[in-house]
Design a protein around this motif. Structure first.
Motif, PDB file in Angstrom:
ATOM      1  N   PHE A  25       0.827  -1.211   0.000  1.00  0.00           N
ATOM      2  CA  PHE A  25       0.000   0.000   0.000  1.00  0.00           C
ATOM      3  C   PHE A  25       0.858   1.257   0.000  1.00  0.00           C
ATOM      4  O   PHE A  25       0.655   2.169  -0.814  1.00  0.00           O
ATOM      5  N   PHE A  26       1.830   1.359   0.922  1.00  0.00           N
ATOM      6  CA  PHE A  26       2.633   2.567   1.038  1.00  0.00           C
ATOM      7  C   PHE A  26       3.562   2.756  -0.161  1.00  0.00           C
ATOM      8  O   PHE A  26       3.819   3.892  -0.570  1.00  0.00           O
ATOM      9  N   GLN A  28       2.832   1.931  -3.222  1.00  0.00           N
ATOM     10  CA  GLN A  28       1.992   2.422  -4.309  1.00  0.00           C
ATOM     11  C   GLN A  28       1.729   3.919  -4.178  1.00  0.00           C
ATOM     12  O   GLN A  28       1.520   4.599  -5.183  1.00  0.00           O
ATOM     13  N   GLN A  29       1.752   4.440  -2.963  1.00  0.00           N
ATOM     14  CA  GLN A  29       1.496   5.852  -2.724  1.00  0.00           C
ATOM     15  C   GLN A  29       2.751   6.716  -2.920  1.00  0.00           C
ATOM     16  O   GLN A  29       2.646   7.922  -3.072  1.00  0.00           O
ATOM     17  N   ALA A  30       3.932   6.103  -2.922  1.00  0.00           N
ATOM     18  CA  ALA A  30       5.193   6.854  -2.971  1.00  0.00           C
ATOM     19  C   ALA A  30       5.517   7.288  -4.396  1.00  0.00           C
ATOM     20  O   ALA A  30       5.230   6.578  -5.362  1.00  0.00           O
ATOM     21  N   ASP A  31       6.146   8.477  -4.495  1.00  0.00           N
ATOM     22  CA  ASP A  31       6.557   9.009  -5.795  1.00  0.00           C
ATOM     23  C   ASP A  31       8.063   9.255  -5.894  1.00  0.00           C
ATOM     24  O   ASP A  31       8.638   9.101  -6.960  1.00  0.00           O
ATOM     25  N   GLU A  35      10.077   9.082  -0.069  1.00  0.00           N
ATOM     26  CA  GLU A  35       8.775   8.510   0.274  1.00  0.00           C
ATOM     27  C   GLU A  35       8.856   6.982   0.312  1.00  0.00           C
ATOM     28  O   GLU A  35       8.152   6.345   1.093  1.00  0.00           O
ATOM     29  N   TYR A  36       9.712   6.391  -0.511  1.00  0.00           N
ATOM     30  CA  TYR A  36       9.931   4.942  -0.450  1.00  0.00           C
ATOM     31  C   TYR A  36      10.635   4.553   0.852  1.00  0.00           C
ATOM     32  O   TYR A  36      10.315   3.532   1.455  1.00  0.00           O
ATOM     33  N   ALA A  39       8.124   4.688   3.451  1.00  0.00           N
ATOM     34  CA  ALA A  39       7.197   3.563   3.307  1.00  0.00           C
ATOM     35  C   ALA A  39       7.715   2.326   4.032  1.00  0.00           C
ATOM     36  O   ALA A  39       6.925   1.552   4.582  1.00  0.00           O
ATOM     37  N   GLN A  42       6.951   2.997   7.683  1.00  0.00           N
ATOM     38  CA  GLN A  42       5.513   2.956   7.906  1.00  0.00           C
ATOM     39  C   GLN A  42       5.004   1.517   7.871  1.00  0.00           C
ATOM     40  O   GLN A  42       4.117   1.152   8.647  1.00  0.00           O
ATOM     41  N   TRP A  46       3.129   0.185  11.227  1.00  0.00           N
ATOM     42  CA  TRP A  46       1.714   0.490  10.984  1.00  0.00           C
ATOM     43  C   TRP A  46       0.802   0.103  12.141  1.00  0.00           C
ATOM     44  O   TRP A  46      -0.168   0.804  12.397  1.00  0.00           O
TER      45      TRP A  46
END
Length: 60
Positions: A25-26, A28-31, A35-36, A39, A42, A46
């Motif tokens: 999930f995280f 897929q949200q990272a750009d 952010e990776y 992730a 996280q 979680w």
């Protein structure tokens, strides 16, 4: 002697599946790169975030 730790393995497997699901999930949200990196952390932590949010919701 009997060992009463048999139930712990199932909980660890379930927690491991939760971590992998959170990573998917995280990620897929990272750009961008950072952010990776976030992730990864996280995904590992979680449950702490989830429990905190539940306690905040219950306090209202």
């Amino acid at each position: 002697m009997s060992n009463s730790n048999a139930g712990a393995a199932g909980g660890g497997a379930l927690y491991g599946l939760g971590i992998f699901g959170a990573w998917v999930f995280f990620f897929q949200q990272a750009d961008v790169f950072w952010e990776y990196v976030l992730a990864v952390f996280q995904g590992l932590f979680w449950p702490a975030f989830m429990v905190y949010d539940v306690f905040v919701a219950l306090a209202r």
